[in-house]
Design an enzyme around this catalytic site. Sequence first.
Site: not given
Length: 410
Positions: A19, A23, A136, A171, A173
């Site tokens: 979940g 990936k 990040h 990206d 973000h």
Amino acid sequence: MKVLYYFDDQIGNFIYGLGHPMKPHRVKMCHSLLQNYGMLDQLEVIDGTAVPVTIEEDLSYFHTEDYIDFLKTVTPDNLNDYLDLFIGFNMGEDCPIFEGLWDFCKLTTSGSIIGANAINEGRNHIAVNWSGGFHHAKQQEASGFCYINDCVLSSLELLKNHYRVLYIDIDIHHGDGVEEAFYTTNRVMTCSFHKFGNYFPDTGNFNDTGHGIGDGYSVNVPLSEGMDDDSYIMIFKPVIATIMETYDPEVIILQSGADSLSGDRLGCFNLSIKGHGACVEYVKSFGKPVLLIGGGGYTLRNVSRCWAYETGIVCGRELDFKLPDWDEYLGYYGPDFSLIPSISNMENQNSKEYLRHSAERVVTMLKEKVSAVSPTISNYTETPFYNTPNPRYSNDSLQKKKDLDMERED
């Protein structure tokens, strides 16, 4: 000169958890497309057997020893023994402890460091590591699916042989970990185009421009939902062109996160693969050495197509829009089976007036504050890098590197 391309087949074996949106298998899907397009013959392919023997030492040039020791030691089997450290190192749902975590960190980071080293030595003009781009991660904590910040580490590697490094982030973000690492230096300029406002990591506004001699060398372009190709290029090109004019970087790192594509599981932009790739093509057009790395991207079938398309761009080859019939993951790409999937009809909440004003604001800031730092001109100031006390990366890094090399020979 071939494009250096890093890929390790083990990347598809790592699973963050059932979940979890991240990936790593998407990188293997991209590689399969490149293989079936016949692209691998045009690339200098490097795999995990080339992982530097000094990789653990390399990680310590930015990350703290206690954080590295934690990542090396913790496993799903013994994590209960380390629960008291989870808060401090920001482990949890976004950044879980999964099987092979330490190997994953070394594998993904190695590709970026190998690519940077190849550029330093002049062996390759362009290097690609789609398994990298973890922008990040902080000095001593994980964040946003990222554990080790290969963007920072490859920047530090490039600083061994270059005075000015430009880091560009497309990206969706904000590239907060990279900006934070270099917020007080003018040796690395960071430039991020991202969704801003009620969106992780909630940083990267116009006014965040750096500190001290780094003021002006952190560039942020905050955007709203629905960015389409025309809107993105409308602001991307003038900002990048002005950076090239004022800062004149010697080398570029381009973090090509694919979560800014239309239909991304976690994203809210509406870029096509062509529009995303246009940014890569524009950066390449300046003729500077480029380290091209991955990043976000959570709709697997789109991420793999995007990065395959962009690999074609840096190699100067236009790929057939019809996907190869023999690709083992062909079923993922139905019903269109096209390299360039269609985009949605979502509303673009970025007006042309906002985009023009934003571009003008950033361009004005750059022209007022930024210059091409060099030890041969008056704007050069000796200063250590934020979060990087190792003398190897002080501003006289070129001489320091020579000294260290001589020490090793002795």
